[in-house]
Design a protein around this motif. Structure first.
Motif, PDB file in Angstrom:
ATOM      1  N   HIS A   7     -14.267   6.440  39.726  1.00  0.00           N
ATOM      2  CA  HIS A   7     -13.573   5.240  39.221  1.00  0.00           C
ATOM      3  C   HIS A   7     -12.631   4.847  40.090  1.00  0.00           C
ATOM      4  CE1 HIS A   7     -12.187   2.632  36.011  1.00  0.00           C
ATOM      5  NE2 HIS A   7     -10.989   3.261  36.110  1.00  0.00           N
ATOM      6  N   LEU A  11     -12.653   1.169  41.765  1.00  0.00           N
ATOM      7  CA  LEU A  11     -11.414   0.189  41.441  1.00  0.00           C
ATOM      8  C   LEU A  11     -11.138  -0.223  42.771  1.00  0.00           C
ATOM      9  CD1 LEU A  11      -9.318   1.799  38.694  1.00  0.00           C
ATOM     10  CD2 LEU A  11     -10.352  -0.502  38.489  1.00  0.00           C
ATOM     11  N   ASP A 115      -5.775   1.939  36.468  1.00  0.00           N
ATOM     12  CA  ASP A 115      -6.307   0.497  35.909  1.00  0.00           C
ATOM     13  C   ASP A 115      -5.335  -0.406  35.763  1.00  0.00           C
ATOM     14  OD1 ASP A 115      -9.295   1.130  35.434  1.00  0.00           O
ATOM     15  OD2 ASP A 115      -8.420   2.474  34.204  1.00  0.00           O
TER      16      ASP A 115
END
Length: 130
Positions: A7, A11, A115
């Motif tokens: 992840h 990103l 995030d």
């Protein structure tokens, strides 16, 4: 590979692709692979002083403070591998390039909330070589 690591890597590559797009570059390839390795981004910098330049970009993403700048993880061996992979990629292309440059984009994410776009720090290292 753990889900978090995948992840974080995705990103970082998405952020790097958006970053080069904001510079006016055109991304030709993302995650180009052959049996010897992978090139993260292959793009064209149309505004380079020498004319349109092919840029092979290594993206290094961190969500921890292991290195002050993730570019420190790009070793001479990694740069040599990038050059070999770029030569292989170029053999399959019809267009020829007068200028080819190798850049590193390091993306620092927040370790607790990767995030969080507001916490992202991007550094662009142009013309990296051994």
């Amino acid at each position: 590979m753990s889900n978090r690591r995948a992840h974080v890597g995705k990103l970082g590559e998405d952020i790097a692709a958006e970053f080069v797009g904001s510079l006016g570059w055109v991304v030709l390839e993302r995650n180009w692979r052959d049996r010897y390795g992978e090139l993260d981004l292959i793009a064209v910098d149309p505004q380079d002083r020498a004319g349109p330049t092919l840029v092979v970009v290594e993206v290094k993403t961190r969500a921890s403070r292991t290195f002050d700048d993730a570019v420190m993880a790009v070793t001479p061996d990694k740069l040599a591998r990038m050059r070999r992979l770029a030569r292989t990629w170029l053999t399959g292309q019809e267009r020829r390039w007068h200028q080819i440059r190798f850049d590193v984009i390091s993306v620092q994410l927040d370790g607790f909330t990767p995030d969080d776009a507001a916490a992202v720090r991007v550094r662009h290292h142009r013309g990296v070589h051994e």
